[in-house]
Scaffold this motif. Structure first.
Motif, short mmCIF file in Angstrom:
data_model
loop_
_atom_site.label_atom_id
_atom_site.label_comp_id
_atom_site.label_asym_id
_atom_site.label_seq_id
_atom_site.Cartn_x
_atom_site.Cartn_y
_atom_site.Cartn_z
N GLY A 222 0.84 -1.21 0.05
CA GLY A 222 0.13 0.10 -0.06
C GLY A 222 0.84 1.19 -0.04
N ALA A 223 0.72 2.18 -0.82
CA ALA A 223 1.13 3.71 -1.06
C ALA A 223 0.22 4.48 -0.66
CB ALA A 223 1.79 3.57 -2.17
N LYS A 224 0.84 5.60 -0.26
CA LYS A 224 0.00 6.87 -0.03
C LYS A 224 -0.87 7.27 -1.28
CE LYS A 224 0.80 11.04 2.72
NZ LYS A 224 2.09 11.71 3.26
N GLY A 225 -1.97 7.62 -1.22
CA GLY A 225 -2.94 8.11 -2.26
C GLY A 225 -3.65 6.76 -2.86
N ASP A 226 -3.08 5.61 -2.57
CA ASP A 226 -3.79 4.24 -3.02
C ASP A 226 -5.14 4.02 -2.32
OD1 ASP A 226 -1.48 3.55 -4.48
OD2 ASP A 226 -1.10 1.65 -3.33
N LYS A 227 -5.94 3.46 -3.12
CA LYS A 227 -7.50 3.33 -2.95
C LYS A 227 -7.82 2.20 -2.12
CE LYS A 227 -10.35 4.83 -6.34
NZ LYS A 227 -11.07 4.50 -7.85
N ILE A 228 -8.69 2.53 -0.88
CA ILE A 228 -9.00 1.32 -0.15
C ILE A 228 -10.66 1.25 -0.44
CG2 ILE A 228 -9.36 0.37 2.22
CD1 ILE A 228 -6.37 0.08 1.38
N VAL A 229 -11.18 -0.01 -0.87
CA VAL A 229 -12.59 -0.02 -0.99
C VAL A 229 -13.05 -0.99 -0.27
CG1 VAL A 229 -14.42 -0.38 -2.62
CG2 VAL A 229 -12.22 0.69 -3.49
N VAL A 230 -14.12 -0.57 0.56
CA VAL A 230 -14.87 -1.40 1.64
C VAL A 230 -16.38 -1.67 1.11
CG1 VAL A 230 -15.35 -2.05 4.06
CG2 VAL A 230 -13.41 -0.49 3.42
N SER A 231 -16.80 -2.63 1.32
CA SER A 231 -18.12 -3.22 0.73
C SER A 231 -18.71 -4.07 1.85
CB SER A 231 -18.31 -3.81 -0.49
OG SER A 231 -17.56 -3.04 -1.69
N TRP A 232 -20.08 -3.73 2.27
CA TRP A 232 -20.83 -4.77 2.89
C TRP A 232 -21.92 -5.32 2.25
CZ3 TRP A 232 -25.18 -2.84 4.47
CH2 TRP A 232 -25.45 -1.51 4.68
N LYS A 233 -22.71 -6.40 2.79
CA LYS A 233 -24.02 -6.78 2.62
C LYS A 233 -24.45 -7.27 3.76
CE LYS A 233 -24.85 -10.65 0.37
NZ LYS A 233 -24.00 -11.57 0.14
N ASP A 234 -26.02 -6.90 3.94
CA ASP A 234 -26.48 -7.36 5.07
C ASP A 234 -27.53 -8.48 4.90
OD1 ASP A 234 -28.87 -6.29 4.27
OD2 ASP A 234 -28.75 -4.38 5.50
N ASN A 235 -28.27 -8.92 5.84
CA ASN A 235 -29.38 -10.31 5.36
C ASN A 235 -30.53 -9.59 4.72
OD1 ASN A 235 -30.17 -8.84 7.92
ND2 ASN A 235 -31.07 -10.88 8.75
N LYS A 236 -30.62 -8.49 4.76
CA LYS A 236 -31.90 -8.17 4.06
C LYS A 236 -31.41 -7.80 2.51
CE LYS A 236 -34.48 -5.87 7.72
NZ LYS A 236 -34.74 -4.52 7.98
N GLY A 237 -30.15 -7.88 2.20
CA GLY A 237 -29.71 -7.73 0.78
C GLY A 237 -29.21 -6.38 0.44
N GLU A 238 -29.39 -5.65 1.39
CA GLU A 238 -28.73 -4.27 1.33
C GLU A 238 -27.16 -4.21 1.19
OE1 GLU A 238 -30.23 -1.02 3.89
OE2 GLU A 238 -32.28 -1.93 3.80
N THR A 239 -26.75 -3.30 0.32
CA THR A 239 -25.25 -3.28 0.36
C THR A 239 -24.93 -1.93 0.43
OG1 THR A 239 -25.27 -2.93 -2.09
CG2 THR A 239 -25.26 -5.17 -1.07
N ARG A 240 -23.42 -1.51 0.61
CA ARG A 240 -22.86 -0.04 0.67
C ARG A 240 -21.54 -0.38 0.42
NH1 ARG A 240 -24.26 4.90 1.57
NH2 ARG A 240 -22.17 6.05 1.53
N THR A 241 -20.98 0.43 -0.47
CA THR A 241 -19.73 0.59 -0.79
C THR A 241 -19.11 1.88 -0.49
OG1 THR A 241 -19.75 -1.24 -2.40
CG2 THR A 241 -17.94 0.07 -2.38
N ASP A 242 -17.84 2.18 0.40
CA ASP A 242 -17.31 3.29 0.46
C ASP A 242 -15.69 3.20 0.32
OD1 ASP A 242 -19.30 5.24 1.20
OD2 ASP A 242 -19.67 3.78 2.71
N GLU A 243 -15.08 4.33 -0.15
CA GLU A 243 -13.46 4.04 -0.38
C GLU A 243 -12.75 5.31 0.43
OE1 GLU A 243 -14.10 4.45 -4.71
OE2 GLU A 243 -12.87 6.30 -4.51
N ALA A 244 -11.78 5.01 0.68
CA ALA A 244 -10.92 5.98 1.03
C ALA A 244 -9.35 6.01 0.31
CB ALA A 244 -10.71 6.04 2.56
N ALA A 245 -8.63 7.09 0.63
CA ALA A 245 -7.05 7.06 0.13
C ALA A 245 -6.25 6.82 1.28
CB ALA A 245 -6.77 8.42 -0.62
#
Lengths: 155, 104
Positions: free
Chosen positions: B79-102
């Motif tokens: 990992g280097a400064k400025g690289d992207k980290i993307v986190v996604s989750w899914k719940d038992n109702k099928g809802e999802t969300r994705t967010d990212e940070a550098a």
């Protein structure tokens, strides 16, 4: 007459298409949920959970550490961490013996990710907290008792 | 995208990136009762993934015992400064969300 027949055909195919879409919508989350290890998360006892995870009876290891408070005032938010110095750790799981379902969370660690994760869990009562680690294909375990003064599962 | 955004912090130090994630989610166990005595149905995150530049760095499966508004911290090599980290989750109702940070 002909026109009516056309309308019927049209609406008929429309309904069929809706059906297919609905089916696709239902199948999708269902299929995705299959990845989630239902048997392991719904298992009640430690032994059943370990069986569902394919861990059998793991050996105790000094190279696995469970970190957490000795006494947790609020069982709803108990910080728990697992770390290990074992090589090639591919899986880490947190199990709480006296919770309704022992397995709290399991983590898959690809190559390059350190065997060091922290999270927060709920605990219904004072219990042993187990860290399960898979290293080189073998399972190892460590435990720590965390005392809970206020349960996290009450209404 | 019903839920609030995740808070993601990623810091690289000496070649190791530490990622901390705070997720906004109810994490209902399905064992709690509401005021009228009816059981509040289970609603919790089941799967979570974290990626560094499209490479998986952590996969997680949660049960109902993970606390409300789950917190997660882990470390990976690289990992280097400025690289992207993307986190996604899914719940038992099928809802999802994705967010990212550098990575900072």
């Amino acid at each position: 007459m002909n026109n009516q027949r056309r309308t019927v055909l049209k609406s008929g195919s429309g309904a069929a298409l809706l059906g297919i879409l609905a089916a696709a919508g239902i199948i999708k989350p269902g299929m995705a949920l299959a990845e989630w290890n239902k048997a392991a998360f719904e298992a009640k006892s430690m032994a059943d959970t370990l069986k569902a995870l394919g861990a059998g009876s793991p050996a105790d290891s000094k190279d696995v550490q469970v970190t957490g408070p000795d006494i947790a005032e609020n069982g709803a938010v108990v910080p728990v961490g697992v770390s290990s110095t074992l090589p090639n750790v591919t899986m880490v799981a947190i199990l709480i013996e006296k919770n309704p379902n022992a397995l709290a969370a399991s983590f898959t660690l690809p190559e390059g990710t350190e065997a060091n994760v922290q999270t927060r869990v709920k605990m219904g009562q004072t219990s042993n907290v187990y860290a399960l680690v898979k290293s080189d294909g073998k399972f190892f375990m460590a435990t720590k008792e965390i005392k809970v003064t206020l349960g996290g599962c009450g209404g | 995208m019903a839920a609030n955004p995740m808070k993601i912090r990623a810091n690289n130090k000496d070649g190791v990136t530490e990622v901390k994630v705070l997720i906004s989610h109810e994490m209902e166990t399905g064992q709690r009762k509401d005021a009228s005595g009816a059981i509040v149905p289970a609603w919790f995150i089941t799967d979570l993934t974290a990626k560094h530049n499209d490479r998986l760095v952590l996969g997680a499966e949660f049960g109902t015992a993970v606390s409300k508004n789950p917190y997660l911290a882990f470390r990976f090599k690289g990992g280097a400064k400025g690289d992207k980290i993307v986190v996604s989750w899914k719940d038992n109702k099928g809802e999802t969300r994705t967010d990212e940070a550098a990575i900072a």
